[in-house]
Design a protein around this motif. Structure first.
Motif, PDB file in Angstrom:
ATOM      1  N   VAL A   1      -3.461   9.717  11.920  1.00 21.65           N
ATOM      2  CA  VAL A   1      -3.811   8.439  11.302  1.00 21.65           C
ATOM      3  C   VAL A   1      -4.488   8.805   9.986  1.00 21.65           C
ATOM      4  N   VAL A   2      -3.643   9.140   9.036  1.00 14.85           N
ATOM      5  CA  VAL A   2      -4.144   9.681   7.784  1.00 14.85           C
ATOM      6  C   VAL A   2      -4.083   8.589   6.721  1.00 14.85           C
ATOM      7  N   ALA A   3      -5.222   8.306   6.178  1.00 11.49           N
ATOM      8  CA  ALA A   3      -5.349   7.271   5.144  1.00 11.49           C
ATOM      9  C   ALA A   3      -4.747   5.956   5.604  1.00 11.49           C
TER      10      ALA A   3
ATOM     11  N   ALA B   1      -5.403  14.977  -2.893  1.00 11.85           N
ATOM     12  CA  ALA B   1      -6.277  15.683  -1.959  1.00 11.85           C
ATOM     13  C   ALA B   1      -5.979  15.242  -0.522  1.00 11.85           C
ATOM     14  N   ASN B   2      -5.691  13.957  -0.396  1.00 16.54           N
ATOM     15  CA  ASN B   2      -5.379  13.443   0.935  1.00 16.54           C
ATOM     16  C   ASN B   2      -4.086  14.042   1.459  1.00 16.54           C
ATOM     17  N   ARG B   3      -3.101  14.030   0.582  1.00 11.58           N
ATOM     18  CA  ARG B   3      -1.793  14.538   0.972  1.00 11.58           C
ATOM     19  C   ARG B   3      -1.897  16.038   1.303  1.00 11.58           C
ATOM     20  N   ALA B   4      -2.738  16.749   0.524  1.00 13.86           N
ATOM     21  CA  ALA B   4      -2.914  18.184   0.770  1.00 13.86           C
ATOM     22  C   ALA B   4      -3.591  18.411   2.116  1.00 13.86           C
TER      23      ALA B   4
ATOM     24  N   ALA C   1       6.198  -0.532  13.618  1.00 12.67           N
ATOM     25  CA  ALA C   1       5.213  -1.058  14.564  1.00 12.67           C
ATOM     26  C   ALA C   1       3.853  -1.053  13.887  1.00 12.67           C
ATOM     27  N   ASP C   2       2.911  -1.668  14.579  1.00 16.62           N
ATOM     28  CA  ASP C   2       1.594  -1.832  14.008  1.00 16.62           C
ATOM     29  C   ASP C   2       0.569  -1.069  14.822  1.00 16.62           C
ATOM     30  N   LEU C   3      -0.215  -0.288  14.131  1.00 16.40           N
ATOM     31  CA  LEU C   3      -1.258   0.498  14.780  1.00 16.40           C
ATOM     32  C   LEU C   3      -2.178  -0.378  15.632  1.00 16.40           C
ATOM     33  N   ARG C   4      -2.396  -1.620  15.195  1.00 12.99           N
ATOM     34  CA  ARG C   4      -3.316  -2.503  15.917  1.00 12.99           C
ATOM     35  C   ARG C   4      -2.777  -2.861  17.290  1.00 12.99           C
TER      36      ARG C   4
ATOM     37  N   ILE D   1       1.178   7.842  12.353  1.00 19.06           N
ATOM     38  CA  ILE D   1       1.065   6.379  12.289  1.00 19.06           C
ATOM     39  C   ILE D   1       0.530   5.980  10.917  1.00 19.06           C
ATOM     40  N   GLY D   2       1.257   5.105  10.243  1.00 18.24           N
ATOM     41  CA  GLY D   2       0.926   4.754   8.868  1.00 18.24           C
ATOM     42  C   GLY D   2       1.470   5.843   7.968  1.00 18.24           C
ATOM     43  N   SER D   3       2.732   6.182   8.188  1.00 16.09           N
ATOM     44  CA  SER D   3       3.312   7.364   7.535  1.00 16.09           C
ATOM     45  C   SER D   3       3.681   7.082   6.088  1.00 16.09           C
ATOM     46  N   GLY D   4       3.891   5.819   5.742  1.00  9.84           N
ATOM     47  CA  GLY D   4       4.192   5.492   4.356  1.00  9.84           C
ATOM     48  C   GLY D   4       5.607   5.873   3.959  1.00  9.84           C
ATOM     49  N   ILE D   5       5.760   6.105   2.659  1.00  7.00           N
ATOM     50  CA  ILE D   5       7.070   6.481   2.133  1.00  7.00           C
ATOM     51  C   ILE D   5       7.092   7.998   1.999  1.00  7.00           C
TER      52      ILE D   5
ATOM     53  N   ALA E   1       0.831  -1.206   0.000  1.00  9.59           N
ATOM     54  CA  ALA E   1       0.000   0.000   0.000  1.00  9.59           C
ATOM     55  C   ALA E   1       0.865   1.256   0.000  1.00  9.59           C
ATOM     56  N   ALA E   2       1.978   1.183   0.720  1.00  6.72           N
ATOM     57  CA  ALA E   2       2.836   2.360   0.823  1.00  6.72           C
ATOM     58  C   ALA E   2       3.420   2.714  -0.540  1.00  6.72           C
ATOM     59  N   ARG E   3       3.873   1.698  -1.287  1.00  7.76           N
ATOM     60  CA  ARG E   3       4.533   1.972  -2.561  1.00  7.76           C
ATOM     61  C   ARG E   3       3.525   2.300  -3.656  1.00  7.76           C
ATOM     62  N   VAL E   4       2.354   1.693  -3.562  1.00  4.77           N
ATOM     63  CA  VAL E   4       1.308   2.028  -4.521  1.00  4.77           C
ATOM     64  C   VAL E   4       0.921   3.494  -4.350  1.00  4.77           C
ATOM     65  N   TYR E   5       0.818   3.883  -3.117  1.00  9.79           N
ATOM     66  CA  TYR E   5       0.475   5.267  -2.792  1.00  9.79           C
ATOM     67  C   TYR E   5       1.536   6.218  -3.348  1.00  9.79           C
ATOM     68  N   ASP E   6       2.776   5.811  -3.233  1.00  6.13           N
ATOM     69  CA  ASP E   6       3.866   6.621  -3.759  1.00  6.13           C
ATOM     70  C   ASP E   6       3.710   6.777  -5.271  1.00  6.13           C
TER      71      ASP E   6
ATOM     72  N   VAL F   1       5.608   6.120  12.086  1.00  3.22           N
ATOM     73  CA  VAL F   1       5.370   4.710  12.409  1.00  3.22           C
ATOM     74  C   VAL F   1       4.722   4.049  11.197  1.00  3.22           C
ATOM     75  N   ASP F   2       5.231   2.907  10.819  1.00  6.61           N
ATOM     76  CA  ASP F   2       4.557   2.174   9.751  1.00  6.61           C
ATOM     77  C   ASP F   2       4.779   0.686   9.967  1.00  6.61           C
ATOM     78  N   SER F   3       3.851  -0.095   9.425  1.00  4.97           N
ATOM     79  CA  SER F   3       3.984  -1.546   9.576  1.00  4.97           C
ATOM     80  C   SER F   3       4.682  -2.169   8.379  1.00  4.97           C
TER      81      SER F   3
HETATM   82  C1  LIG Z   1      -1.977   5.297   2.029  1.00  6.02           C
HETATM   83  S1  LIG Z   1      -0.578   5.282   3.039  1.00  6.02           S
HETATM   84  C2  LIG Z   1      -0.752   6.774   3.918  1.00  6.02           C
HETATM   85  C3  LIG Z   1       0.540   7.510   4.124  1.00  6.02           C
HETATM   86  C4  LIG Z   1       0.383   8.840   4.815  1.00  6.02           C
HETATM   87  N1  LIG Z   1      -0.204   8.693   6.113  1.00  6.02           N
HETATM   88  C5  LIG Z   1      -0.430   9.814   3.956  1.00  6.02           C
HETATM   89  O1  LIG Z   1      -1.641   9.902   4.224  1.00  6.02           O
HETATM   90  O2  LIG Z   1       0.121  10.453   3.091  1.00  6.02           O
HETATM   91  C6  LIG Z   1      -0.975   4.059   4.231  1.00  6.02           C
HETATM   92  C7  LIG Z   1       0.164   3.549   5.048  1.00  6.02           C
HETATM   93  O3  LIG Z   1      -0.317   2.903   6.193  1.00  6.02           O
HETATM   94  C8  LIG Z   1       0.473   1.784   6.460  1.00  6.02           C
HETATM   95  N2  LIG Z   1      -0.278   0.854   7.260  1.00  6.02           N
HETATM   96  C9  LIG Z   1      -1.310   0.073   6.868  1.00  6.02           C
HETATM   97  N3  LIG Z   1      -1.753  -0.635   7.927  1.00  6.02           N
HETATM   98  C10 LIG Z   1      -1.006  -0.274   8.989  1.00  6.02           C
HETATM   99  C11 LIG Z   1      -0.990  -0.672  10.339  1.00  6.02           C
HETATM  100  N4  LIG Z   1      -1.835  -1.576  10.815  1.00  6.02           N
HETATM  101  N5  LIG Z   1      -0.085  -0.133  11.200  1.00  6.02           N
HETATM  102  C12 LIG Z   1       0.788   0.791  10.721  1.00  6.02           C
HETATM  103  N6  LIG Z   1       0.815   1.187   9.426  1.00  6.02           N
HETATM  104  C13 LIG Z   1      -0.067   0.663   8.566  1.00  6.02           C
HETATM  105  C14 LIG Z   1       0.843   1.264   5.090  1.00  6.02           C
HETATM  106  O4  LIG Z   1       2.044   0.500   5.155  1.00  6.02           O
HETATM  107  C15 LIG Z   1       1.026   2.554   4.341  1.00  6.02           C
HETATM  108  O5  LIG Z   1       2.347   2.974   4.401  1.00  6.02           O
END
Ligand SMILES: C[S@@+](CC[C@H](N)C(=O)[O-])C[C@H]1O[C@@H](n2cnc3c(N)ncnc32)[C@H](O)[C@@H]1O
Lengths: 267, 729
Positions: free
Chosen positions: A157-159, A55-58, A129-132, A78-82, A18-23, A104-106
């Motif tokens: 906790v964005v997207a 739009a999300n990034r903005a 780490a994992d948000l869960r 949390i879920g910061s991606g690339i 998901a992180a790389r697809v988003y990139d 933080v990202d999983s």
């Molecule tokens: C769409 S990206 C969002 C990146 C950034 N937050 C943004 O909005 O620009 C989602 C990210 O969440 C991460 N992710 C998905 N499930 C997660 C979890 N349970 N704990 C932490 N990260 C998670 C993915 O690896 C991915 O990098």
């Protein structure tokens, strides 16, 4: 269920992430052919996707600037991606040179990439780490060394929450984080919803079931529940482009972004 | 600040022409939304304005220099994340429209753009167009460069992540290895055929085999001769995937031929798809633990002082005997305790007492051992021998006698000769008739009888006696509740004058309406009440009820019928008796002369001074005193003179010889006649008890006896039968 934290994660580059697809949606090249294949397929089904991601990034950028303007100097993303550009720490440090940020990202690759980019920046940290496992996040030594949880922080906790299914109790995870926050802390959240485009959402969800992070779209009411215990700041929970837009941001058909965004304050 | 400008702005623009600003605005508008990473609009305008200025400054420079600036501008766009091909095409569209008329250079603009652009694009602005082309070149190169960099970054990140993961895996494997090697618990891994793949050092140490030996053997070869079949059944189920683990205690043979007891857990390990793959055994030595457990068990089952089985063990044993007995089987108990053991403890000290118990225990063991029996200590100085499979009580009596003799042998304790005896309760019953708890209670009860008979005695259980005592016990304990409730009734029996049949008085007789046993006469419970002291409140209750009843029948008066109430010896000794009588009279309104109190001869024989005072006080109040059942006690006539009596009640036994007028026993006639005369001599009236026939009435009348009482003259009755009571016969 997800693997317990003591079992080392495997790095499986044969599946899209998901992180790389988003990139890729954001025009980056931090991705592999599997990611691009999936992203192209998604875009062909739903041409708006790159715009939605923008739009999300903005929104992320506006929210960070808004909070920095309100004196928040600690960010837990949390879920910061690339980190592509306009990252949280850049935006925050523009307003407060001393601002501290933990990413933080999983996804292990996203984490490794973030570490490479951020290098030895003392004011930032990257945590795998994992948000869960909210407790693991909050108790992580790097989180504790970088952030003072007894002072207000912003939790982003964005997207990301749409990657956590009901059975993994995303509401519980957010509530456990909330309970650890000092008064004056904020929750920044965006979340995909099928309310704007019910037609496109299903096939999209289908595509993401191939990634290690399948998607769960939620209704606006469900998303609002994440803000239990928070007070939503103006304008509340709204379509992504409608959250405190910059003066010139023209938003036609904001519902086409199919994502809701909001910022809540913990009293 | 920079917004899209359209024709409407023309007037302002004409006043203050800003061609660069206008172009910037158009450029910004054209690329807006083409950046993948949206920047704030003001930042975009700022950037583009700077770039435009650099282009304008470079347009007239030498070609090389010009090209380098153009490429830089293209690269700057990429740096600012205008990486979308659209960003470039839009940029080219805007810039190729013509150079703005600012600075030294001329330019071309679109006609509708406003007056700031030169209206006639006469010769195409080659220099400008060439410059713009280099922008495209720079953009493409930077984009490619950037893509390569990012690819490199992400691949490096992937590699780093993999390395991290494999390191973590390695660490976790090492950790596992360390746990495996260092564990104090034995661990073995085998496949499903039973081949042993690996064992840890603890397991090698435990069984004393080197690893090769384990590898050579199969799991089945670790069968122990003492294994119960169950063990290998569980193992089979595990191997077939029917269970995931089992745990039990099992013995293993060590290399030296010894056996070791272990706690064994075997688990089935499955692969990712859930298919059984391996078996994992965790084994640890519990030999000492079992030893300790056995010791604890022994301690829990035995008495610490004498080493004999304790009460718990005895009860379990007793239950087992009952549980396993064939129908018709019998069993017996000899239950004994030492006579006066407390005195030994008190005078010689607990230590000697304990030594004595140990000595007694040894003797008991030596008596019963030869019979294949065991003796248990139930606590204190109580011991019991359980004899299963008896045929009659004779066997047990013989045993009891032997036990008594053995205990009675003097004991030498620390140079002191101690003599002690025991008492034994013997029970022998058919198991079908009794349960273990009852048997033990019976033995206890019998022991109590033996004790009551004196030292060094045995007693044999008698069911009837036991039943009696149980009834007595039950009645005695239920009496207080009966008294408090409504279960005690007072009935009345008439005393009639023999001369005319009129009423002489009524005797109050207490009855207990027992919920299960029916109506009980005083004989069944007054004795108990005397033993327990309940007689005092009971007597008070009857006295009050009788006085109230008599008043309702007779009203108040000096003469006329009286109510006669029995007084027990114990009541007579009660210091409150006189007050109780006074209160009963006062409360009821009855005249003292309407109340007669009956006392037995035995109560007044050898009267202590207090009783004498009490009787005097009662007589002084005017209450009639009567001797009840006269003739059954010592019948010492002397006391009749001394006491302030009003009446003599002649015991019914004297009337037996007077049942018929013709066949009357002359001695009895003479005797009764003498007593009546004597009584009259002393000024006492006489009532004969037990009058059952008309003949008796006739004879008694002839003998001048005053009154009679008995079934012939009226049975005791509920006070509701008042009318008939008062009628003459
Ligand atoms: C769409 S990206 C969002 C990146 C950034 N937050 C943004 O909005 O620009 C989602 C990210 O969440 C991460 N992710 C998905 N499930 C997660 C979890 N349970 N704990 C932490 N990260 C998670 C993915 O690896 C991915 O990098």
């Amino acid at each position: 269920m997800h693997r317990p934290s003591w079992v080392p994660a495997e790095v499986d580059l044969s599946r899209p992430s998901a992180a790389r697809v988003y990139d890729y949606y954001l025009g980056g090249s931090h991705n592999l052919e599997v990611d691009r294949r999936m992203a192209r397929e998604a875009i062909s089904l739903w041409p708006d996707l790159p715009a939605i991601m923008q739009a999300n990034r903005a929104f992320l950028r506006r929210a960070v600037r808004y909070l920095a303007g309100r004196g928040i100097t600690q960010f837990l993303d949390i879920g910061s991606g690339i980190p592509t550009v306009g990252n949280v720490h850049e935006a925050a440090q523009q307003a407060h040179p001393g601002a501290r940020v933990v990413y933080v990202d999983s996804d292990p690759v996203a984490v490794a990439h973030s570490r490479a980019i951020l290098g030895g920046d003392e004011q930032t940290a990257v945590v795998h780490a994992d948000l869960r496992e909210a407790e693991t996040v909050l108790e992580d030594p790097a989180v504790r060394a970088t952030l003072d949880l007894d002072q207000p922080i912003a939790v982003l906790v964005v997207a990301v929450l749409h990657f956590v299914s009901e059975e993994d109790d995303p509401f519980g995870a957010v509530a456990r984080i909330r309970d650890r926050l000092a008064p004056g802390s904020h929750l920044v959240l965006s979340h995909a919803s099928d309310e704007g485009r019910p037609d496109a959402a299903a096939s999209h969800r289908e595509l993401y079931s191939r990634t290690p992070t399948p998607m769960t779209m939620r209704s606006r009411d469900e998303i609002a529940r994440f803000f239990d215990g928070f007070e939503l700041v103006d304008p509340g929970l709204v379509w992504l482009p409608l959250w405190r837009p910059d003066a010139s941001d023209a938003a036609q058909h904001p519902e086409r972004t199919t994502g809701f965004a909001g910022v809540g304050r913990r009293g | 600040m920079a917004g899209r400008r359209d024709g409407g702005d023309r007037a302002d623009a004409a006043v203050q022409p800003d061609p660069v600003g206008a172009l910037t605005a158009r450029w910004a508008a054209a690329v807006a939304g083409t950046s993948y990473v949206p920047l704030p609009p003001d930042e975009v305008a700022e950037l583009l304005r700077g770039l435009l200025h650099r282009l304008l400054a470079a347009v007239d420079e030498p070609p090389l220099r010009q090209a380098s600036v153009g490429k830089q501008v293209g690269a700057a766009l990429v740096d600012a994340h205008f990486t979308n091909p659209q960003s470039l095409s839009q940029t080219l569209c805007v810039l190729l429209d013509g150079r703005p008329a600012a600075g030294a250079a001329g330019g071309r603009g679109e006609p509708s753009g406003g007056g700031e652009v030169l209206p006639d694009p006469a010769p195409p602005d080659r220099r400008w167009n060439a410059l713009v082309a280099t922008v495209a070149e720079g953009f493409s190169a930077a984009l490619q460069e950037r893509a390569l960099c990012e690819q490199e970054e992400i691949l490096a990140a992937a590699a780093a992540a993999r390395e991290q993961a494999s390191e973590a895996l390695h660490v976790s494997q090492e950790r596992f290895r360390a746990v495996f090697e260092g564990a104090t618990i034995g661990i073995g891994i085998g496949d499903l055929e039973g081949r042993i793949l690996d064992v840890n050092p603890a397991l090698m140490r435990l069984l004393g085999h080197p690893i090769e030996e384990f590898r050579r053997r199969s799991v089945q070869e670790f069968m122990h001769p003492a294994d119960v079949e169950h063990v290998w059944r569980l193992y089979g189920e595990l191997i077939r995937g029917e269970r995931d683990h089992f745990r039990l205690e099992k013995q293993f043979l060590k290399s030296d031929g010894e056996s070791v007891w272990t706690d064994l857990t075997v688990s089935l390990l499955r692969d990712g798809d859930g298919r059984p793959r391996y078996q994992l055994a965790l084994i640890h030595d519990v030999t000492t633990l079992r030893h300790l457990r056995r010791q604890l068990e022994f301690e829990a089952q035995h008495d610490a002082l004498t080493g004999l089985p304790n009460r718990r063990t005895f009860l379990a044993h007793l239950d087992a005997v009952f549980g396993q007995a064939s129908p018709g089987a019998r069993a017996g108990l000899c239950y004994l305790d030492l006579d006066g053991f407390k005195a030994v403890n008190d005078t010689l000290g607990h230590e000697v007492g304990d030594q004595l118990l140990v000595a007694v225990a040894q003797r008991l063991v030596s008596v019963v051992r030869d019979r294949g029996l065991s003796v248990a200590r139930l606590g204190g100085d109580e011991f019991v021998v359980l004899v299963p499979g008896t045929s009659d009580s004779g066997q047990l009596v013989a045993l009891a006698e032997e036990v008594l003799a053995a205990v009675a042998q003097p004991v030498q304790l620390g140079g002191r000769r101690v003599e002690i005896t025991a008492s034994v309760g013997v029970v022998e019953r058919s198991i079908a008739d009794i349960d273990p708890a009852e048997l033990l209670r019976a033995a206890d009860m019998t022991l109590y009888w033996a004790k009551a008979d004196g030292r060094s005695q045995w007693a044999l259980f008698e069911p009837e006696r036991n039943a009696r005592e149980i009834t007595r016990y039950r009645l005695s304990s239920a009496l207080p509740a009966a008294l408090a409730g409504e279960d005690l009734r007072v009935h009345y029996q008439p005393l009639r004058r023999l001369a005319d049949g009129r009423l002489h008085g009524v005797e109050a007789l207490v009855r207990w309406e027992h919920p299960r046993m029916g109506l009980l006469g005083p004989g069944s419970f007054v004795g108990l009440a005397e033993e327990s002291g309940m007689i005092v409140p009971l007597g008070r209750h009857v006295l009050r009820a009788a006085c109230r009843q008599a008043f309702s029948w007779f009203g108040a008066g000096r003469s006329g019928p009286f109510v006669s109430v029995n007084l027990a010896t114990r009541q007579l000794r009660d210091e409150h008796l006189v007050d109780d009588v006074r209160i009963a009279l006062a409360d009821s309104g009855l005249h003292p002369q309407q109340l007669q109190l009956e006392i037995t001869e035995s109560a007044v024989i050898g009267t202590d001074p207090l009783t004498g005072h009490t009787l005097d006080a009662l007589a002084g109040m005017g209450v009639r005193l009567a001797i009840d059942d006269f003739g059954t006690g010592y019948s010492n006539l002397a006391y009749l003179r001394r006491l302030p009596l009003a009446e003599l009640k002649l015991d019914g036994s004297f009337l037996r010889g007077l049942r018929s007028v013709d066949a009357a026993d002359p001695v009895d006639v003479q005797l009764v006649g003498s007593i009546v005369s004597l009584a009259h001599l002393l000024g006492l009236t006489v009532t004969a008890e037990g009058v059952e026939t008309q003949a008796q009435v006739t004879i008694l009348r002839e003998l001048d006896c005053d009154a009679g009482q008995g079934t012939y003259l009226g049975r005791p009755a509920d006070p509701a039968d008042l009318g008939r009571l008062l009628d003459p016969v």
